[in-house]
Scaffold this active site. Structure first.
Site, mmCIF file in Angstrom:
data_model
loop_
_atom_site.group_PDB
_atom_site.id
_atom_site.type_symbol
_atom_site.label_atom_id
_atom_site.label_comp_id
_atom_site.label_asym_id
_atom_site.label_seq_id
_atom_site.Cartn_x
_atom_site.Cartn_y
_atom_site.Cartn_z
ATOM 1 C CG HIS A 170 36.643 28.654 30.275
ATOM 2 N ND1 HIS A 170 35.608 28.884 29.404
ATOM 3 C CD2 HIS A 170 37.473 29.716 30.124
ATOM 4 C CE1 HIS A 170 35.800 30.020 28.759
ATOM 5 N NE2 HIS A 170 36.928 30.541 29.189
ATOM 6 C CG HIS A 230 40.833 33.383 30.916
ATOM 7 N ND1 HIS A 230 41.078 33.441 29.563
ATOM 8 C CD2 HIS A 230 39.521 33.050 31.029
ATOM 9 C CE1 HIS A 230 39.963 33.170 28.887
ATOM 10 N NE2 HIS A 230 39.002 32.922 29.764
ATOM 11 C CG HIS A 281 34.266 33.412 23.069
ATOM 12 N ND1 HIS A 281 34.560 33.975 24.289
ATOM 13 C CD2 HIS A 281 33.312 34.204 22.522
ATOM 14 C CE1 HIS A 281 33.821 35.066 24.463
ATOM 15 N NE2 HIS A 281 33.056 35.229 23.394
ATOM 16 C CG HIS A 341 31.806 31.396 27.827
ATOM 17 N ND1 HIS A 341 31.521 31.534 26.510
ATOM 18 C CD2 HIS A 341 33.036 31.931 28.014
ATOM 19 C CE1 HIS A 341 32.535 32.146 25.914
ATOM 20 N NE2 HIS A 341 33.470 32.386 26.806
ATOM 21 C CG ASP A 356 35.069 32.886 31.171
ATOM 22 O OD1 ASP A 356 36.284 33.049 30.952
ATOM 23 O OD2 ASP A 356 34.181 33.572 30.634
ATOM 24 C CG HIS A 358 39.947 41.809 33.703
ATOM 25 N ND1 HIS A 358 40.863 41.808 32.676
ATOM 26 C CD2 HIS A 358 38.915 41.040 33.267
ATOM 27 C CE1 HIS A 358 40.399 41.091 31.662
ATOM 28 N NE2 HIS A 358 39.223 40.599 31.998
HETATM 29 C C1 NCD Z 1 37.868 36.461 29.197
HETATM 30 C C2 NCD Z 1 39.201 37.087 29.618
HETATM 31 O O1 NCD Z 1 39.212 38.172 30.202
HETATM 32 O O2 NCD Z 1 40.232 36.480 29.366
HETATM 33 N N1 NCD Z 1 36.819 37.401 29.438
HETATM 34 C C3 NCD Z 1 35.498 37.148 29.514
HETATM 35 O O3 NCD Z 1 34.735 38.103 29.612
HETATM 36 N N2 NCD Z 1 35.015 35.925 29.535
HETATM 37 C C4 NCD Z 1 37.958 36.043 27.768
HETATM 38 C C5 NCD Z 1 36.867 35.096 27.327
HETATM 39 O O4 NCD Z 1 36.787 33.962 27.821
HETATM 40 O O5 NCD Z 1 36.078 35.475 26.475
HETATM 41 ZN ZN ZN Z 2 35.268 33.265 26.162
#
Ligand code: NCD
Ligand code: ZN
Length: 408
Positions: free
Chosen positions: A43, A45, A168, A222, A295, A299
């Site tokens: 997981h 991003h 999710h 998660h 996860d 940011h």
């Molecule tokens: C994730 C993201 O910023 O891409 N943010 C989060 O709070 N977990 C998106 C997600 O997995 O829900």
């Molecule tokens: Zn998520």
């Protein structure tokens, strides 16, 4: 030719010399180091395409290697979202270019985002994807699937095509209702009230019911609350094919973090009251939890420090979770065998990754403080900054190439 890892400790306490096939001969004097299979993070991003100011595969792959991770599954909440074969191929092309730049041939698989206008894409992409990702509650990006007919259809097609369904699970309607009740609050802690454990449990219950009805393999990302764990335990007992993932922040942080971090502590699902962390540790012990997925959701600090309502949710964490877990091992919360199962064996089995020679050599005795300046993620911050952890990765070996983490 081989990489010769000399005098390395194995999980069962033996000291061995381990050889890995390579394009070049190399010797690692590994006295004092322990060898684990390299981690699989199901997981992440990595923000390509569309949010490259937060992360790219160049920085993300470095952060992964720094954390002992050689395989990742990347999420589809991109800009545009990865919900068609065409977008999946365009994303892959960018990833290849960026991995070439970083010189790290990270192993990866991509999720397809569920979008009711594009259900025909599930069958078209089934050979290559990690799974179909359904956002049952809204989060970063525009992917959202929360009406029952669309959910039925997504589960039905995924089951028919043999595609894993990753959810999710937070009930969007309940989130909206809770939000409307607390419009006057502007403090970050209200996030945990709005995105309540009930919202997560309601959505998990629906996902399990749909998986049962259509015969889909279900992967719940998660998991964060006692309520969800109860439902997952019951479903597993009934023989339902349901897997549960936990994120490190739900193990190592709780809602007290709002006091020190404010909006920086925002994440979806939110940080919970501390007894949920304890329940999650218990669920690791009894095997209810299958995997740890970071996860990793970077940011920028500037974005995270915006006022509540404007600040995004998510934390970077891929390069720290192994150390958090090794530190928890020293605190007797988890065994090394359990760490291997959660971060390697179970993800490999669930996602069907082939067996390979990747390993991470860790120094269990090394103690170090987390320092933002030394992080590899483009976001350059972590919710764990300042913590002193015992147990750090020292070398990561990916496809016969040694990465010395002190030189990364
Ligand atoms: C994730 C993201 O910023 O891409 N943010 C989060 O709070 N977990 C998106 C997600 O997995 O829900
Ligand atoms: Zn998520």
């Amino acid at each position: 030719m081989v990489i010769e890892i000399r005098n390395v400790q194995t999980l069962d306490g033996k000291k061995i010399t381990h050889a890995i096939e390579s394009k070049k001969s190399q010797i690692i004097e590994a006295e004092g180091l322990t060898m684990l299979p390299a981690l699989i993070d199901p997981h992440v991003h990595f923000r390509v395409p569309g949010a490259e100011h937060k992360e790219t595969w160049e920085t993300g792959s470095k952060a992964a290697i720094a954390g002992g991770v050689t395989t990742v599954c990347d999420m589809p909440n991109n800009f545009p979202s990865t919900s068609t074969l065409e977008r999946l191929e365009a994303k892959e092309k960018k990833i290849q270019e960026q991995l070439q730049q970083s010189g790290i041939p990270l192993r990866y698989r991509l999720y397809l985002g569920a979008n009711s206008n594009h259900f025909q894409e599930i069958g078209k992409t089934k050979q290559s994807i990690a799974g179909l990702k359904i956002y049952m509650g809204s989060s970063t990006g525009d992917l959202l699937l929360c009406d029952l007919p669309s959910l039925e259809e997504a589960f039905r097609i995924a089951a028919q095509e043999g595609v894993l369904v990753a959810v999710h699970a937070e009930d969007e309607h309940l989130i909206q209702l809770n939000r409307s009740k607390h419009v006057e609050r502007t403090d970050a802690a209200v996030h945990s009230v709005i995105r309540s454990p009930e919202a997560a449990a309601k959505s998990v219950a629906l996902a399990i019911a749909l998986a049962k009805k259509h015969g889909a393999r279900l992967y719940i990302v998660h998991v964060s609350s006692k309520e969800e764990l109860q439902l997952i335990r019951a479903a597993k007992r009934e023989g339902c094919t349901v897997y549960a993932e936990v994120a490190p922040h739900h193990l190592f942080m709780d809602e007290n973090a709002y006091r020190s971090l404010g909006t920086q502590a925002l994440v979806n699902p939110p940080l919970r009251e501390k007894s949920n962390c304890e329940a999650l540790w218990e669920a690791i012990s009894d095997g209810t939890i299958d995997t740890i997925g970071t996860d990793h959701a970077p940011h920028t600090l500037e974005e995270k420090r915006r006022p509540f309502g404007a600040a995004p949710s998510g934390f970077p964490s891929i390069e720290l979770y192994l150390s958090l877990l090794l530190n928890a091992y020293h605190e007797k919360k988890i065994s090394l065998e359990q760490i291997v199962s959660l971060t390697h064996t179970r993800p490999r089995e669930i996602f069907g990754f082939p067996v390979h020679s990747d390993v991470v050599l860790v120094d269990l005795s090394k103690t170090k403080q987390i320092d933002d300046a030394r992080l590899h993620t483009k976001a350059k911050w972590s919710p764990y900054t300042g913590r002193i952890l015992q147990g750090w990765p020292r070398y990561t070996i990916l496809d016969g190439t040694v990465f010395d983490l002190e030189l990364l």
